[in-house]
Structure formats: C-alpha cells, structure tokens
Design a protein around this motif. Structure first.
Motif, PDB file in Angstrom:
ATOM      1  N   TYR A  31      62.620 -66.130  17.117  1.00  0.00           N
ATOM      2  CA  TYR A  31      62.631 -66.051  15.666  1.00  0.00           C
ATOM      3  C   TYR A  31      63.185 -67.340  15.063  1.00  0.00           C
ATOM      4  O   TYR A  31      64.087 -67.976  15.625  1.00  0.00           O
ATOM      5  CB  TYR A  31      63.489 -64.878  15.189  1.00  0.00           C
ATOM      6  N   ASP A  32      62.691 -67.714  13.903  1.00  0.00           N
ATOM      7  CA  ASP A  32      63.181 -68.875  13.175  1.00  0.00           C
ATOM      8  C   ASP A  32      64.593 -68.592  12.658  1.00  0.00           C
ATOM      9  O   ASP A  32      64.875 -67.502  12.150  1.00  0.00           O
ATOM     10  CB  ASP A  32      62.249 -69.179  11.999  1.00  0.00           C
ATOM     11  N   LYS A  34      66.210 -69.629  10.073  1.00  0.00           N
ATOM     12  CA  LYS A  34      66.271 -69.344   8.641  1.00  0.00           C
ATOM     13  C   LYS A  34      65.820 -67.911   8.353  1.00  0.00           C
ATOM     14  O   LYS A  34      66.360 -67.247   7.464  1.00  0.00           O
ATOM     15  CB  LYS A  34      65.400 -70.332   7.864  1.00  0.00           C
ATOM     16  N   GLU A  35      64.856 -67.452   9.130  1.00  0.00           N
ATOM     17  CA  GLU A  35      64.371 -66.084   8.952  1.00  0.00           C
ATOM     18  C   GLU A  35      65.455 -65.084   9.334  1.00  0.00           C
ATOM     19  O   GLU A  35      65.694 -64.103   8.632  1.00  0.00           O
ATOM     20  CB  GLU A  35      63.121 -65.869   9.813  1.00  0.00           C
ATOM     21  N   LYS A  38      68.097 -64.819   6.739  1.00  0.00           N
ATOM     22  CA  LYS A  38      67.641 -64.003   5.612  1.00  0.00           C
ATOM     23  C   LYS A  38      67.818 -62.521   5.932  1.00  0.00           C
ATOM     24  O   LYS A  38      68.260 -61.735   5.076  1.00  0.00           O
ATOM     25  CB  LYS A  38      66.180 -64.315   5.301  1.00  0.00           C
ATOM     26  N   TRP A  39      67.486 -62.123   7.169  1.00  0.00           N
ATOM     27  CA  TRP A  39      67.667 -60.716   7.569  1.00  0.00           C
ATOM     28  C   TRP A  39      69.141 -60.329   7.461  1.00  0.00           C
ATOM     29  O   TRP A  39      69.463 -59.264   6.934  1.00  0.00           O
ATOM     30  CB  TRP A  39      67.209 -60.515   9.008  1.00  0.00           C
TER      31      TRP A  39
END
Length: 249
Positions: A31-32, A34-35, A38-39
């Motif tokens: 997973y990125d 930054k992603e 956000k989660w």
C-alpha cells in the motif's frame, strides 16, 4: 438493542478499554504510505463511540490481514459490535467482523475479554430470535451463521431458539428454513453452513427433531392464517429433507 445486549456492549467497552488507539497503524508495504496515512486519519478522527460503520468498514475488512494487528482489532471491537447489534453497521460486513474472532484466536484471549465476547454473542443471539423489528429479520441469516461459526456451543444457540416462547422466534425459523429449502430437500444440508458440515448436520438433526415437534404444536395452537401457511411449508420441507449418514436422526 435489548437491555441485555446494551449491557453486553458496555461490558465490551470495559473489557477492552486498555487497548489504546494507534493512530499510525502499520500496513502491508504493497500500500502507498500516503494512502495508509489517510486510512489512519479517518478512524482516528472521532472518539471511538462516535465512529460510524462507513468510517470503520475498511478497517474491519483489512485489520489483522494487511493493516493493523490484534490489539488494534481489540480497540475498535466494542464499537464495531455495538453497531452490529444496533443494525447500524452500514458498509461493515458483519460476518467478517464476527468471524475474524476465530482468525484472532479469541478463545485464547484473557478471561474477561473472552467472557465479555461470549456474553455479547449470547445476548445478540437472543435478541435476534425474539425481536419483531424488521431489521432483526433482514440481518438474521448473516448474523446467525456468523455467530454459529465462532460460538463455542452451537447446541446452546439451538436450545435457546427451541425454548423461546416468542412468535418471532418461530417465524424466524420458518424464514430461515425457507431460505435453504432447496438445499435441505436435495442434499440434507443447510446452504448457509455448507463450509461447516458438522454445524449443518447438527442443525438438520435438531430441525427434524425438537423444532419439528415445536412447529407441529404451534400449528395446532395458532389461528393466524399467514403463520399457519409458513408452518405448513416448513413442515413439508423438513419431511422431505434427505437423511444423510452425517445427519441421521
């Protein structure tokens, strides 16, 4: 929620209160970053008891697989299970949240945690079979099969159902049998429990034993035409259910 289920939910909050929020839960490197950030921000944005099913559904799906660990699951567990009992889980797939208990070996957790979860499961089950609200009916099949797969005593669940005096519990049984009638009459199996053959066999033995007798008594005592029609259909299904070597009555 019933008063008993409300108490069970509060017990969950108490039993798991030591598991603090980790606002930087690690995730799989696929997973990125930054992603993932956000989660983490989404599920850290409110107090636990104010989070919604929409805000928690992705976490429930990913936790202990590719995002977060068992302690993170335990932190959010009381709120997730509260939403399920309120039938307000939104996008959360309740079966994933409940069956993840087995994935996380909940029966080996600390005694207060285990007892709080078992009390919750028992309370939710009694609520499901007795509540007349349409939400209980809509959620029944998913929650019944999910609880059955993690509960340490499936026979306890069946006994509670069998001994219930509510009309709702009888109708719930009729609806459930109607939903698996084809599989019952063709293979003597419960389609919703096809991946748990021992549970399916136990259910069939019970359905064709004490529950069939209960329905026959209900048929002789009720005057409601709609209820009578449902009972007749279920009795016909049970009489035509194949007896296999695994579930022989």
């Amino acid at each position: 929620m019933t008063e008993e289920t409300k108490k069970a939910v509060q017990n969950l909050y108490t039993a798991f209160s030591n598991y603090r929020l980790n606002s930087n839960m690690e995730a799989s490197p696929m997973y990125d970053e930054k992603e993932v950030a956000k989660w983490n921000q989404i599920i850290s944005s409110k107090p636990l008891a104010e989070l919604t099913g929409e805000e928690l559904h992705f976490f429930v799906f990913k936790v202990c697989y590719t995002w977060g660990d068992v302690n993170d699951y335990k932190h959010f567990l009381p709120r997730v299970f509260e939403l399920i009992a309120q039938y307000k889980e939104g996008e959360i797939e309740a079966w994933i949240a409940i069956e993840k208990l087995s994935y996380c070996n909940w029966e080996d957790w600390k005694k207060p945690e285990y007892e709080a979860i078992l009390n919750y499961l028992n309370s939710l089950w009694v609520q499901l079979i007795n509540e007349e609200e349409v939400d209980a009916l809509w959620n029944f099949e998913e929650l019944f099969t999910s609880i059955a797969k993690v509960h340490p005593a499936f026979n306890y669940m069946l006994k509670e159902w069998e001994e219930s005096k509510s009309v709702a519990s009888t109708l719930r049984f009729c609806e459930f049998i109607g939903g698996t009638a084809t599989e019952l009459t063709r293979r003597g199996q419960v389609k919703q429990l096809k991946d748990e053959p021992e549970l399916s066999d136990e259910f069939v033995r019970w359905a064709k034993g004490p529950m069939q007798q209960k329905l026959e008594m209900a048929f002789n005592s009720t005057e409601n035409e709609e209820t009578l029609e449902k009972i007749v259909q279920v009795l016909e299904t049970l009489s035509n259910t194949k007896i296999t070597s695994g579930n022989k009555v």
